[in-house]
Design a protein around this motif. Structure first.
Motif, PDB file in Angstrom:
ATOM      1  N   SER A 187       0.824  -1.209   0.000  1.00  0.00           N
ATOM      2  CA  SER A 187       0.000   0.000   0.000  1.00  0.00           C
ATOM      3  C   SER A 187       0.860   1.261   0.000  1.00  0.00           C
ATOM      4  CB  SER A 187      -0.934  -0.003   1.209  1.00  0.00           C
ATOM      5  OG  SER A 187      -0.196  -0.105   2.420  1.00  0.00           O
ATOM      6  N   ARG A 188       1.936   1.258   0.755  1.00  0.00           N
ATOM      7  CA  ARG A 188       2.824   2.425   0.798  1.00  0.00           C
ATOM      8  C   ARG A 188       3.513   2.632  -0.544  1.00  0.00           C
ATOM      9  NH1 ARG A 188       8.214   2.770   4.572  1.00  0.00           N
ATOM     10  NH2 ARG A 188       8.754   4.955   4.191  1.00  0.00           N
ATOM     11  N   ALA A 189       4.010   1.550  -1.140  1.00  0.00           N
ATOM     12  CA  ALA A 189       4.659   1.652  -2.440  1.00  0.00           C
ATOM     13  C   ALA A 189       3.672   2.098  -3.515  1.00  0.00           C
ATOM     14  CB  ALA A 189       5.279   0.306  -2.817  1.00  0.00           C
ATOM     15  N   LEU A 190       2.448   1.591  -3.431  1.00  0.00           N
ATOM     16  CA  LEU A 190       1.416   1.962  -4.399  1.00  0.00           C
ATOM     17  C   LEU A 190       1.117   3.447  -4.332  1.00  0.00           C
ATOM     18  CD1 LEU A 190      -0.466   0.634  -6.489  1.00  0.00           C
ATOM     19  CD2 LEU A 190      -2.167   0.402  -4.677  1.00  0.00           C
ATOM     20  N   ALA A 191       1.024   3.991  -3.122  1.00  0.00           N
ATOM     21  CA  ALA A 191       0.749   5.417  -2.960  1.00  0.00           C
ATOM     22  C   ALA A 191       1.884   6.259  -3.532  1.00  0.00           C
ATOM     23  CB  ALA A 191       0.543   5.739  -1.486  1.00  0.00           C
ATOM     24  N   VAL A 192       3.121   5.890  -3.245  1.00  0.00           N
ATOM     25  CA  VAL A 192       4.273   6.641  -3.760  1.00  0.00           C
ATOM     26  C   VAL A 192       4.326   6.573  -5.274  1.00  0.00           C
ATOM     27  CG1 VAL A 192       6.800   6.691  -3.859  1.00  0.00           C
ATOM     28  CG2 VAL A 192       5.641   6.457  -1.662  1.00  0.00           C
ATOM     29  N   GLY A 193       4.097   5.390  -5.851  1.00  0.00           N
ATOM     30  CA  GLY A 193       4.105   5.252  -7.299  1.00  0.00           C
ATOM     31  C   GLY A 193       3.029   6.093  -7.967  1.00  0.00           C
ATOM     32  N   ALA A 194       1.849   6.144  -7.344  1.00  0.00           N
ATOM     33  CA  ALA A 194       0.748   6.929  -7.911  1.00  0.00           C
ATOM     34  C   ALA A 194       1.057   8.423  -7.871  1.00  0.00           C
ATOM     35  CB  ALA A 194      -0.544   6.633  -7.161  1.00  0.00           C
ATOM     36  N   VAL A 195       1.600   8.896  -6.745  1.00  0.00           N
ATOM     37  CA  VAL A 195       1.960  10.313  -6.640  1.00  0.00           C
ATOM     38  C   VAL A 195       3.062  10.663  -7.639  1.00  0.00           C
ATOM     39  CG1 VAL A 195       2.978  12.067  -5.135  1.00  0.00           C
ATOM     40  CG2 VAL A 195       1.213  10.534  -4.252  1.00  0.00           C
ATOM     41  N   LEU A 196       4.037   9.768  -7.792  1.00  0.00           N
ATOM     42  CA  LEU A 196       5.099   9.988  -8.771  1.00  0.00           C
ATOM     43  C   LEU A 196       4.522  10.112 -10.172  1.00  0.00           C
ATOM     44  CD1 LEU A 196       8.056  10.050  -9.750  1.00  0.00           C
ATOM     45  CD2 LEU A 196       8.009   7.543  -9.732  1.00  0.00           C
ATOM     46  N   ARG A 197       3.617   9.207 -10.537  1.00  0.00           N
ATOM     47  CA  ARG A 197       3.013   9.240 -11.875  1.00  0.00           C
ATOM     48  C   ARG A 197       2.221  10.523 -12.082  1.00  0.00           C
ATOM     49  NH1 ARG A 197       1.642   4.917 -15.638  1.00  0.00           N
ATOM     50  NH2 ARG A 197       2.333   3.416 -14.065  1.00  0.00           N
ATOM     51  N   GLY A 198       1.523  10.953 -11.057  1.00  0.00           N
ATOM     52  CA  GLY A 198       0.776  12.200 -11.187  1.00  0.00           C
ATOM     53  C   GLY A 198       1.683  13.414 -11.258  1.00  0.00           C
ATOM     54  N   SER A 199       2.827  13.359 -10.568  1.00  0.00           N
ATOM     55  CA  SER A 199       3.691  14.546 -10.450  1.00  0.00           C
ATOM     56  C   SER A 199       4.225  15.028 -11.794  1.00  0.00           C
ATOM     57  CB  SER A 199       4.860  14.256  -9.497  1.00  0.00           C
ATOM     58  OG  SER A 199       5.785  13.342 -10.067  1.00  0.00           O
ATOM     59  N   TYR A 200       4.661  14.105 -12.636  1.00  0.00           N
ATOM     60  CA  TYR A 200       5.239  14.555 -13.900  1.00  0.00           C
ATOM     61  C   TYR A 200       4.176  14.848 -14.954  1.00  0.00           C
ATOM     62  CZ  TYR A 200       5.182   9.485 -15.010  1.00  0.00           C
ATOM     63  OH  TYR A 200       4.827   8.168 -15.191  1.00  0.00           O
ATOM     64  N   HIS A 201       2.910  14.768 -14.554  1.00  0.00           N
ATOM     65  CA  HIS A 201       1.814  15.232 -15.414  1.00  0.00           C
ATOM     66  C   HIS A 201       1.200  16.526 -14.897  1.00  0.00           C
ATOM     67  CE1 HIS A 201       1.912  10.940 -16.726  1.00  0.00           C
ATOM     68  NE2 HIS A 201       1.580  11.471 -17.886  1.00  0.00           N
ATOM     69  N   LEU A 202       1.846  17.163 -13.915  1.00  0.00           N
ATOM     70  CA  LEU A 202       1.312  18.399 -13.364  1.00  0.00           C
ATOM     71  C   LEU A 202       1.246  19.523 -14.391  1.00  0.00           C
ATOM     72  CD1 LEU A 202       2.716  18.740  -9.733  1.00  0.00           C
ATOM     73  CD2 LEU A 202       0.338  19.053 -10.444  1.00  0.00           C
ATOM     74  N   TYR A 203       2.044  19.438 -15.443  1.00  0.00           N
ATOM     75  CA  TYR A 203       1.962  20.460 -16.486  1.00  0.00           C
ATOM     76  C   TYR A 203       0.576  20.485 -17.115  1.00  0.00           C
ATOM     77  CZ  TYR A 203       2.392  16.647 -19.835  1.00  0.00           C
ATOM     78  OH  TYR A 203       2.181  15.494 -20.550  1.00  0.00           O
ATOM     79  N   GLN A 204      -0.204  19.413 -16.922  1.00  0.00           N
ATOM     80  CA  GLN A 204      -1.568  19.357 -17.439  1.00  0.00           C
ATOM     81  C   GLN A 204      -2.582  19.946 -16.457  1.00  0.00           C
ATOM     82  OE1 GLN A 204      -2.397  15.265 -18.456  1.00  0.00           O
ATOM     83  NE2 GLN A 204      -0.626  15.104 -19.809  1.00  0.00           N
TER      84      GLN A 204
END
Length: 262
Positions: A192-209
């Motif tokens: 669960s902890r790894a899943l949360a970090v991976g999801a935030v990472l994936r969202g972070s580099y799409h913040l330009y959107q």
């Protein structure tokens, strides 16, 4: 190698796993997340004089050019594709040093028809609601006005866009999906902890959107990460990502200017 064995790895191995994780993210999506965040903050300060809910238009996600030297233009595009894939190649090389089963423990040994069908299903599961999410986010001003591609109208435009979509699928799913989640598990992190970090990472580099880009891709990260943690197979996610991006790139070419929110 089981999760229990990986969690009980000796300290030197864990230290190496952590350094490898930082190194791969440092030359790929970790830095992309930082630059996207800075760009997002800058755009908010320019428009709202503070962090708000609106977002400016962004530059093209996928770009190309047309000159008198067409053969050189094509080579430029192929070099860009290769550059995007190389961080994933680095991740694969590092996984070879700590094999966790067939296909390096992430299911890379072969691509089966069933996985292609699963990938198509994931693309529909993510892509169809995603279109509705983009529409609502644009109407609310939570998403940037995205120029998906400004690739010139040349004969090789569609093949290059398909290659770009494949590069995106391979790089993101091998690094953010397979490699990051594998290394975090080997470092002893819970799923669960790894899943949360991976999801935030994936969202972070799409913040330009904009906000919509962040949350939409974070949700995608949760779904894709959950699947990978339970199956240890990355091919369906690569296929799904390829289809989503291919439809986005090519659909934008034919729908932009005809559909007001695209």
């Amino acid at each position: 190698m089981t999760a229990e064995v990986e969690a009980d790895a000796p300290a030197p191995a864990k230290q190496r796993y952590g350094l490898e994780l930082l190194a791969v993210l440092g030359v790929s999506y970790g830095m992309s997340g930082i630059t996207a965040l800075l760009s997002f903050i800058r755009s908010q300060l320019i428009i709202n004089h503070g962090i708000g809910f609106r977002h400016v238009a962004t530059g093209p996600i996928n770009s190309g050019r047309k000159t008198h030297y067409q053969w050189l233009d094509i080579l430029d595009q192929l070099a860009n594709v290769l550059s995007g894939v190389l961080p994933a190649f680095l991740a694969v090389v590092l996984l070879i040093r700590s094999p966790g089963g067939r296909g390096l423990g992430v299911g890379l040994h072969r691509l089966r028809l069933r996985e292609m069908l699963q990938g198509a299903g994931f693309a529909a599961l993510i892509g169809i609601p995603g279109l509705g999410f983009v529409y609502v986010a644009r109407k609310l001003g939570a998403n940037a006005q995205i120029v998906v591609t400004d690739f010139p109208d040349v004969w090789y435009r569609i093949p290059v866009l398909l290659l770009d979509a494949l590069q995106d699928g391979l790089a993101e799913e091998i690094i953010v999906g397979a490699f990051v989640l594998t290394r975090l598990r080997q470092l002893g992190w819970s799923n669960s902890r790894a899943l949360a970090v991976g999801a935030v990472l994936r969202g972070s580099y799409h913040l330009y959107q904009g906000y919509g880009g962040f949350f939409g891709n974070a949700v995608m990260g949760v779904i894709f990460g959950w699947w990978f943690q339970r199956t240890r197979r990355v091919w369906p996610l690569v296929i799904a990502h390829f289809i989503i991006d291919a439809v986005s790139f090519i659909g934008y070419i034919y729908l932009h200017g005809r559909v007001d929110w695209i």
